[in-house]
Design a protein around this motif. Structure first.
Motif, short mmCIF file in Angstrom:
data_model
loop_
_atom_site.label_atom_id
_atom_site.label_comp_id
_atom_site.label_asym_id
_atom_site.label_seq_id
_atom_site.Cartn_x
_atom_site.Cartn_y
_atom_site.Cartn_z
N LEU A 68 0.88 -1.16 0.00
CA LEU A 68 0.00 0.00 0.00
C LEU A 68 0.92 1.21 0.00
CD1 LEU A 68 -2.65 -0.95 2.72
CD2 LEU A 68 -2.92 -1.02 0.24
N VAL A 69 0.71 2.11 -0.97
CA VAL A 69 1.59 3.26 -1.14
C VAL A 69 0.76 4.51 -1.35
CG1 VAL A 69 3.44 4.28 -2.55
CG2 VAL A 69 3.36 1.80 -2.20
N HIS A 70 1.03 5.54 -0.54
CA HIS A 70 0.47 6.86 -0.81
C HIS A 70 1.46 7.59 -1.69
CE1 HIS A 70 -3.33 7.73 1.03
NE2 HIS A 70 -2.94 7.30 2.21
N TYR A 71 0.95 8.36 -2.64
CA TYR A 71 1.83 9.09 -3.55
C TYR A 71 1.20 10.40 -3.98
CZ TYR A 71 -1.36 7.72 -7.23
OH TYR A 71 -2.49 7.57 -7.99
N THR A 72 2.05 11.32 -4.35
CA THR A 72 1.65 12.52 -5.07
C THR A 72 2.66 12.67 -6.19
OG1 THR A 72 0.71 13.54 -3.09
CG2 THR A 72 1.23 15.01 -4.93
N GLY A 73 2.17 12.79 -7.43
CA GLY A 73 3.03 12.91 -8.61
C GLY A 73 3.06 14.34 -9.12
N PHE A 74 4.27 14.83 -9.41
CA PHE A 74 4.46 16.19 -9.89
C PHE A 74 5.14 16.20 -11.25
CE2 PHE A 74 4.70 16.21 -5.29
CZ PHE A 74 3.94 17.30 -4.90
N LEU A 75 4.72 17.12 -12.11
CA LEU A 75 5.43 17.42 -13.34
C LEU A 75 6.64 18.29 -12.98
CD1 LEU A 75 2.39 18.24 -15.64
CD2 LEU A 75 3.73 16.13 -15.58
N PRO A 76 7.61 18.44 -13.88
CA PRO A 76 8.79 19.25 -13.57
C PRO A 76 8.48 20.69 -13.17
CG PRO A 76 9.20 17.95 -15.52
CD PRO A 76 7.75 17.76 -15.17
N ASP A 77 7.35 21.24 -13.63
CA ASP A 77 7.00 22.62 -13.28
C ASP A 77 6.29 22.71 -11.92
OD1 ASP A 77 4.43 21.66 -13.77
OD2 ASP A 77 4.06 23.00 -15.48
N VAL A 85 -3.43 10.63 -2.10
CA VAL A 85 -3.82 11.36 -0.90
C VAL A 85 -5.14 12.08 -1.15
CG1 VAL A 85 -3.14 13.17 0.74
CG2 VAL A 85 -1.41 11.60 -0.20
N SER A 86 -5.26 12.74 -2.30
CA SER A 86 -6.51 13.45 -2.61
C SER A 86 -7.65 12.48 -2.88
CB SER A 86 -6.32 14.38 -3.81
OG SER A 86 -6.04 13.65 -4.97
N GLN A 87 -7.32 11.23 -3.26
CA GLN A 87 -8.34 10.21 -3.49
C GLN A 87 -8.77 9.55 -2.18
OE1 GLN A 87 -6.73 7.52 -6.42
NE2 GLN A 87 -6.19 9.22 -7.77
N GLY A 88 -8.01 9.79 -1.10
CA GLY A 88 -8.39 9.31 0.22
C GLY A 88 -8.01 7.87 0.52
N ARG A 89 -7.23 7.23 -0.34
CA ARG A 89 -6.80 5.85 -0.05
C ARG A 89 -5.50 5.56 -0.79
NH1 ARG A 89 -8.73 3.23 -4.73
NH2 ARG A 89 -10.56 4.28 -5.54
N PRO A 90 -4.62 4.76 -0.18
CA PRO A 90 -3.36 4.43 -0.84
C PRO A 90 -3.57 3.48 -2.02
CG PRO A 90 -3.52 3.27 1.25
CD PRO A 90 -4.71 4.18 1.16
N GLU A 154 4.97 7.40 0.20
CA GLU A 154 4.92 6.87 1.56
C GLU A 154 4.54 5.39 1.45
OE1 GLU A 154 2.54 7.17 5.81
OE2 GLU A 154 1.95 8.48 4.14
N VAL A 155 5.43 4.53 1.91
CA VAL A 155 5.13 3.10 1.92
C VAL A 155 4.32 2.84 3.20
CG1 VAL A 155 6.07 0.76 1.93
CG2 VAL A 155 7.25 2.59 0.67
N VAL A 156 3.03 2.62 3.02
CA VAL A 156 2.12 2.45 4.14
C VAL A 156 2.24 1.04 4.72
CG1 VAL A 156 -0.31 2.49 4.86
CG2 VAL A 156 0.54 4.17 3.18
#
Length: 159
Positions: A68-77, A85-90, A154-156
């Motif tokens: 189970l992993v929480h993540y947030t992905g960003f573009l270079p900008d 996290v915004s979806q409320g579940r890993p 985040e490795v939950v």
């Protein structure tokens, strides 16, 4: 006075990096790199860079383990393109089985449960030349082709 302090700070950094290189020659640990924002990071042989923000004390994943992993992905900008996290579940996945991008399969095997890390993944280990099309408008991309990505992970749980 400030220039003397800067000299000693730079000297201390150089000493730390050179002694780290000697230790790395004896192991297969990833190579430290100083990034533009001065965060000390590790680099894997394939080019994935990462900074462990919090080292977990839980189980270390092996290929095929469920995670189970929480993540947030960003573009270079800096724009967020996806987030559990915004979806409320890993995210649930089997690591090392191609269920996620290759950069994730590699880095998740290095992070024990409870770890938090910032990860820089080269385009070739993310979505490469194909990118990811916008599901609402096929003429646009959510992730443009040949885009390097940044993730907060985040490795939950490892099981």
């Amino acid at each position: 006075m400030r220039s003397i302090w800067l000299f000693f700070a730079a000297f201390a950094v150089l000493l730390g990096l050179s002694s780290g290189r000697a230790a790395q020659a004896q192991t297969t640990a990833p190579r430290p790199t100083v990034l533009a924002d001065t965060i000390l990071s590790q680099r894997t042989a394939s080019g994935v860079r990462y900074t462990v923000r919090q080292r977990g004390t839980g189980a270390q994943a092996q290929a095929g383990d469920r995670m189970l992993v929480h993540y947030t992905g960003f573009l270079p900008d800096g724009h967020i393109f996806d987030s559990s996290v915004s979806q409320g579940r890993p995210l649930r996945l089997r690591v090392g089985k191609g269920e996620v991008i290759p950069g994730w399969d590699e880095i998740l095997l290095l992070l024990p449960a409870g770890s938090r890390a910032r990860v820089w993944i080269p385009a070739a280990l993310a979505y490469g030349a194909q990118g990811v099309r916008n599901p609402d408008d096929d003429s646009q991309f959510t992730i443009p082709p040949n885009t390097n990505l940044v993730f907060e992970l985040e490795v939950v749980k490892v099981h």
